[in-house]
Design a protein around this motif. Structure first.
Motif, PDB file in Angstrom:
ATOM      1  N   LEU B 240       0.827  -1.208   0.000  1.00 14.40           N
ATOM      2  CA  LEU B 240       0.000   0.000   0.000  1.00 14.40           C
ATOM      3  C   LEU B 240       0.865   1.263   0.000  1.00 14.40           C
ATOM      4  CD1 LEU B 240      -2.722  -1.138   2.563  1.00 14.40           C
ATOM      5  CD2 LEU B 240      -2.800  -1.231   0.085  1.00 14.40           C
ATOM      6  N   ALA B 242       3.889   1.462  -1.307  1.00 11.60           N
ATOM      7  CA  ALA B 242       4.478   1.571  -2.649  1.00 11.60           C
ATOM      8  C   ALA B 242       3.451   2.104  -3.648  1.00 11.60           C
ATOM      9  CB  ALA B 242       4.995   0.205  -3.098  1.00 11.60           C
ATOM     10  N   GLY B 243       2.223   1.673  -3.494  1.00 12.70           N
ATOM     11  CA  GLY B 243       1.197   2.071  -4.467  1.00 12.70           C
ATOM     12  C   GLY B 243       0.660   3.464  -4.265  1.00 12.70           C
ATOM     13  N   SER B 244       0.691   3.927  -3.023  1.00 13.18           N
ATOM     14  CA  SER B 244       0.005   5.192  -2.735  1.00 13.18           C
ATOM     15  C   SER B 244       0.921   6.304  -2.240  1.00 13.18           C
ATOM     16  CB  SER B 244      -1.075   4.951  -1.678  1.00 13.18           C
ATOM     17  OG  SER B 244      -0.470   4.601  -0.442  1.00 13.18           O
ATOM     18  N   GLY B 245       2.042   5.942  -1.632  1.00 15.49           N
ATOM     19  CA  GLY B 245       2.880   6.969  -0.998  1.00 15.49           C
ATOM     20  C   GLY B 245       2.229   7.507   0.273  1.00 15.49           C
ATOM     21  N   VAL B 246       1.222   6.802   0.754  1.00 16.66           N
ATOM     22  CA  VAL B 246       0.519   7.245   1.973  1.00 16.66           C
ATOM     23  C   VAL B 246       1.037   6.437   3.166  1.00 16.66           C
ATOM     24  CG1 VAL B 246      -1.723   7.298   3.147  1.00 16.66           C
ATOM     25  CG2 VAL B 246      -1.558   7.941   0.731  1.00 16.66           C
TER      26      VAL B 246
END
Lengths: 411, 385
Positions: B240, B242-246
């Protein structure tokens, strides 16, 4: 009482079982008198007098509807409508909220605190399908003679109450009647299934749940490759979750002396969408095949419309798969998920017909070759997985946007 | 023969004796694995195994989060695992890098800020170059909960990553001796904390009741199931991240820091004028300097919200009555002068509008402005050194 054969009288065993069923909620309601810390549920059960009143009314209704059912086939139909009605109320959020508000109002509670989770009936999706199956088979004269005890055990068999499988009543009754004390091998097989199921559910499924697609991570994920990972994680999570529950149910069933039907047969390793639906939630698919698809297509074939066979299949699949979708909840997303599969099944059906018509001209290597099988498997798994986007997200707009983004659109 | 028996008889028929033997062997194997696990204590090693800085990019700040489903982050107590997920662990220091570690509490970590809005990220955006041509690159090693002893533990671990400069932001709330060990992070690392107490001669109780001392059973696989699950969860959350930067949930609305304050003169258990230098753990800051050795440490008194509301003549904010905070500032200044620390007081560097839900949490603009001030501090330090 309604489905009791006319040549079979209500006997003492039936009445004992009915009394037991009626007294059980009453007994649970007495839990409200236990001292604090000893109560079995987080909230206090309703008052014992209210439960006693409702139980008495239900017992009377059972006898009245049983008596009426002997005089009119309409009662069976009305009961079917009632079951579907309860199903719709529980599965349609706006109606569920309205009904909850109504009940809270009647009992003097504030309507401002209504929630969609107020009305919840554990395992009703499965109970409803068992009851509809019994009613339908009774109407068509296929239902075997069942005692009330057998019927209740079938409808409420505890290992299968929350997540299936949905057995056929005649098969279940036969197993009940022939059940023997499980042997060591049966215990071993049952324990193995339970351990496998628990591992699938609590290790694999719950682990994957962290990264499985949901409305929060779908919106926040910016990278397309990782978005695919979330969707595939959801796909696997759903399988391990459901298959895990089924394994536990089958395992407990085995130890209890009843072998429940298999519900999954490596569905993600199938090479076309037709075989996928023969191996995914098999008991539900068989139910719909028996009570929706087959009767509907039969009726369409016999109708005066003289529809094209392909069109009949299309209509049958659209209706059946949409209903399967709505069985999960009455929302547009579940309906679209059903349509997605209906279209997939129809395209596959036409593709098979197309190939069969040209079988002589196509090399056998094409049919049975490893490359064809691998490509078919990947395509089928991907098609099913993409379909889960409708299933996982709360709105059609969000699902559509995610599907587009997965192929590089938007942003 | 029933169907049940029929299905099972397709497989091998087992006797009860066989099943009991399987169960006994399974139990013995399970017990053996647990004993071996206690003897080998593989948790630190497992913590260092990470897919971050490989399959996933390293995190810009240490993992911390209460709701993994919304923040895509988790709180764990294993320092090695936390560092293994941090970007600093994945970047080999090159000759042209001037590496700066930023240490501190949730204001440094960046509560209610995106990872690219924190102080260290804002400093990096300035692309500062030293006179000898090295690029200044700062790393966020802040961690929520207020205790300079917790900061010292992180600083000590951060030294393994070859910093050239350490910037340590402190505030009064992190210094009371009595609350040093309130941090769950320290309580869950009792041995490590005791080592710090002994090594740096900290005036803290190594037998403090708040330490979560582990028994034999706590060190088995079963006893450490939560820690093992946390390690696995941290790796899963890498997808998550890696995919969002969140890595932090920032709600659209939150309760703003209190503007109107009670007329309360109490700070912790100290009444007006009761606070003395001995009650503040300045020796922990000295311990940080000792740990850093030749690597310079800059202490910064971090900005705090200064209320203009009701009773603001009594208190600066929710945390501090004026008398206690004024005493602390004077004391920190005098300690710094006496001990020769490089110290900068930025307590009023930000206007009240640049604080969010607490007297020490900044808005993105506040963080940016403070980062500019810190950049100036770095420049001055570089010139002076």
């Amino acid at each position: 009482m309604v489905t009791r054969p006319s040549n079979r009288e209500v006997n003492r065993e039936d009445l004992t079982a009915l009394l037991f069923v009626a007294l059980l909620p009453l007994l649970i309601s007495l839990n409200r008198f236990l001292p604090e810390g000893w109560q079995l549920s987080a909230s206090r059960p309703p008052s014992t007098s209210l439960v006693a009143l409702i139980s008495s009314i239900l017992v009377i209704l059972v006898f009245v509807s049983g008596w009426l059912a002997k005089r009119s086939r309409l009662i069976g139909g009305l009961l079917g409508v009632l079951i579907v009605g309860i199903f719709i109320v529980l599965k349609t959020e706006p109606i569920s909220l309205w009904a909850s508000g109504l009940l809270r109002g009647v009992t003097g509670q504030s309507r401002n605190i209504v929630a969609s989770t107020d009305l919840y009936w554990l395992g009703f999706s499965y109970i409803a399908f068992r009851l509809l199956h019994v009613l339908r088979d009774h109407q068509s004269g296929r239902l075997p003679a069942l005692s009330f005890l057998d019927f209740m055990t079938y409808a409420l068999f505890f290992p299968a109450i929350t997540a299936g499988p949905i057995d056929r009543v005649e098969v279940f009754a036969s197993k009940m009647q022939n059940a023997a004390k499980p042997t060591a091998s049966v215990y071993f097989a049952g324990a193995k299934r339970i351990i496998l199921g628990v591992f699938q559910k609590f290790v694999l499924a719950d682990g994957l749940a962290i990264i499985a697609l949901n409305s929060t991570n779908a919106v926040l994920t910016r990278s397309v490759p990782w978005l695919w990972v979330l969707v595939f994680a959801f796909s696997l999570r759903l399988f391990f979750d459901f298959s895990g529950y089924s394994d536990v149910a089958i395992g407990i069933g085995l130890i209890s002396g009843i072998q429940l039907p298999e519900n999954f047969d490596y569905p993600y390793l199938k090479t076309n969408i037709g075989t996928f639906w023969n191996s995914w939630h098999m008991t539900l698919a068989n139910w719909f095949r028996a009570y929706v698809f087959n009767p509907l297509t039969r009726a369409l074939r016999k109708s005066r419309l003289q529809m094209n066979p392909a069109l009949i299949i299309l209509v049958g699949q659209l209706v059946t798969m949409t209903l399967i979708g709505l069985w999960h909840g009455v929302t547009w997303n579940f309906a679209f998920w059903g349509l997605w599969h209906a279209i997939g099944l129809f395209v596959h059906n036409r593709w098979v017909a197309f190939l069969n018509a040209r079988r002589d001209r196509i090399s056998p290597v094409f049919y049975g070759g490893i490359t064809t099988r691998t490509v078919s498997l990947v395509l089928t798994f991907s098609f099913v997985t993409l379909g889960w986007v409708w299933f996982a997200l709360p709105s059609v707009q969000m699902s559509w946007e995610i599907l587009i983004r997965m192929f590089g659109g938007y942003r | 023969m029933t169907e049940t028996q029929g299905v099972v008889q397709e497989a091998v028929a087992f006797s009860w004796g066989f099943i009991w033997r399987v169960l006994l062997k399974a139990f013995l194997l399970f017990a053996l694995i647990n004993v071996l696990y206690v003897l080998l204590n593989p948790l630190p090693l497992l913590g260092r195994l990470s897919m971050y800085n490989g399959l996933f990019p390293g995190r810009l700040r240490l993992p911390y989060g209460d709701d993994p489903g919304r923040s895509f982050n988790t709180t764990l107590s294993q320092l090695d695992a936390m560092f293994a997920s941090h970007e600093i662990q994945g970047i080999d220091k090159s000759e042209d890098e001037f590496r700066v570690l930023i240490i501190g509490d949730s204001s440094v970590w960046g509560f209610l800020l995106e990872p690219v809005q924190t102080l260290s990220a804002q400093i990096n955006q300035s692309e500062l170059i030293t006179v000898d041509g090295r690029s200044v690159r700062s790393y966020n090693l802040g961690y929520p909960t207020m205790s300079v002893t917790k900061d010292l533990m992180i600083l000590e671990r951060g030294l393994l990553n070859h910093p050239d400069l350490i910037i340590w932001l402190v505030t009064l709330e992190s210094l009371p001796r009595e609350s040093q060990l309130d941090s769950p992070f320290l309580q869950l690392n009792p041995e490590h904390t005791r080592e710090l107490i002994a090594h740096y001669a900290l005036d803290l109780d190594p037998k403090d009741e708040r330490f979560e001392n582990s028994t034999f059973w706590d060190r088995t696989v079963i006893g450490q199931r939560r820690e093992l699950a946390q390690l696995l969860q941290l790796q899963m959350l890498g997808v998550l991240w890696a995919g969002s930067g969140v890595d932090h949930e920032i709600p659209e609305t939150y309760n703003e820091r209190l503007e109107d304050l009670p007329a309360d003169q109490e700070f912790h258990n100290f009444l007006l004028g009761d606070l003395s230098s001995n009650e503040l753990a300045f020796e922990v800051l000295e311990g940080g300097l000792q740990a850093a050795g030749n690597i310079p440490v800059v202490f910064i008194n971090e900005p705090v919200f200064i209320s203009q509301g009701e009773n603001s003549e009594v208190r600066y904010n929710f945390y501090y009555p004026r008398w206690a905070y004024d005493f602390y500032r004077e004391e920190l200044q005098s300690q710094a002068s006496a001990r020769g620390w490089y110290y900068v007081d930025l307590w009023d560097a930000l206007p009240s509008s640049e604080f969010t839900d607490s007297a020490i949490h900044y808005t993105p603009l506040g963080s940016k402005n403070l980062a500019q001030d810190i950049i100036e501090v770095i420049k001055e330090f570089l010139q002076e050194s």
